[in-house]
Motif scaffolding. Structure first.
Motif: not given
Length: 231
Positions: A41-42, A39, A35-36, A6-10, A3-4
């Motif tokens: 990014r679905r 956010k 968790m995703l 992805v939040r950072r852009g990966t 999750a971290h």
């Protein structure tokens, strides 16, 4: 961590997470998806399916890699994965071919010894040399049987469970283009239950992270129970 990242852009699909049971992989995928979601990014562009990280056992990962590249090792793309019963049948045929009676070396014993060799990345050509001077004659016969057994499987376009790792390790060691192609699918590699990772598994996963050098492992040596098979 997923999750971290992805939040950072990966992008989720650029993350590989490996664990060691199918149940754990399903649970991890469910938790990551929860968790995703929500956010941003679905979904991909144009109504594409939601992106998800690739989360699986190492054996499932290796099956997918081999489906893409098995022909480079002389196996068909749709190779068969044989079960224990089929292994023992192949072992019985191999022992018969070299005239070894079940009382000297049973098919089950041959399979167990072949599995030990494969878990240590020992190929048929090197098995005899790996037999110590203190070992009894059955180990020498098993080394010969190993070669016959492996030849029979390849002729039939089949692999056993241990071959899934052995063959991917061979691919990554001998074909840099294949390793780069597979490693290039991910920007981050995460490994769960690291204390149960064997040498051959570690080599495969490290090969996938060799270029981007983003590898994160989680383990607890107090929970290690597979040292006897090379962990």
């Amino acid at each position: 961590r997923i999750a971290h990242l992805v939040r950072r852009g990966t992008p989720p699909s650029r993350i590989l997470a490996v664990t060691f049971t199918n149940k754990a992989a399903r649970e991890m995928l469910s938790r990551a998806a929860g968790m995703l979601d929500g956010k941003g990014r679905r979904s991909g562009r144009g109504g594409e399916p939601p992106q998800r990280p690739e989360i699986s056992t190492i054996h499932s990962l290796c099956v997918r890699i081999l489906r893409r590249h098995a022909s480079k090792l002389g196996y068909p793309e749709r190779f068969a994965i044989i079960d224990r019963g089929e292994q023992e049948t192949a072992a019985r045929v191999a022992l018969k071919a070299i005239k070894v009676a079940d009382t000297v070396l049973s098919p089950g014993d041959l399979i167990d010894r072949v599995s030990r060799w494969k878990s240590r990345a020992i190929r048929p050509a090197d098995a005899s040399a790996s037999v110590g001077a203190e070992a009894d004659e059955s180990w020498t016969l098993a080394a010969v049987g190993y070669r016959r057994y492996q030849e029979a499987l390849k002729t039939a376009g089949a692999v056993d469970f241990d071959d899934l790792l052995l063959l991917v390790d061979e691919l990554f060691s001998t074909d840099e283009k294949v390793r780069l192609a597979e490693a290039g699918r991910f920007d981050h590699v995460l490994i769960d239950e690291y204390q149960d990772t064997s040498g051959i598994q570690e080599r495969i996963l490290s090969a996938l992270a060799r270029d981007h050098k983003s590898i994160c492992v989680v383990g607890d040596d107090d929970q290690s129970i597979y040292a006897w098979r090379g962990a």
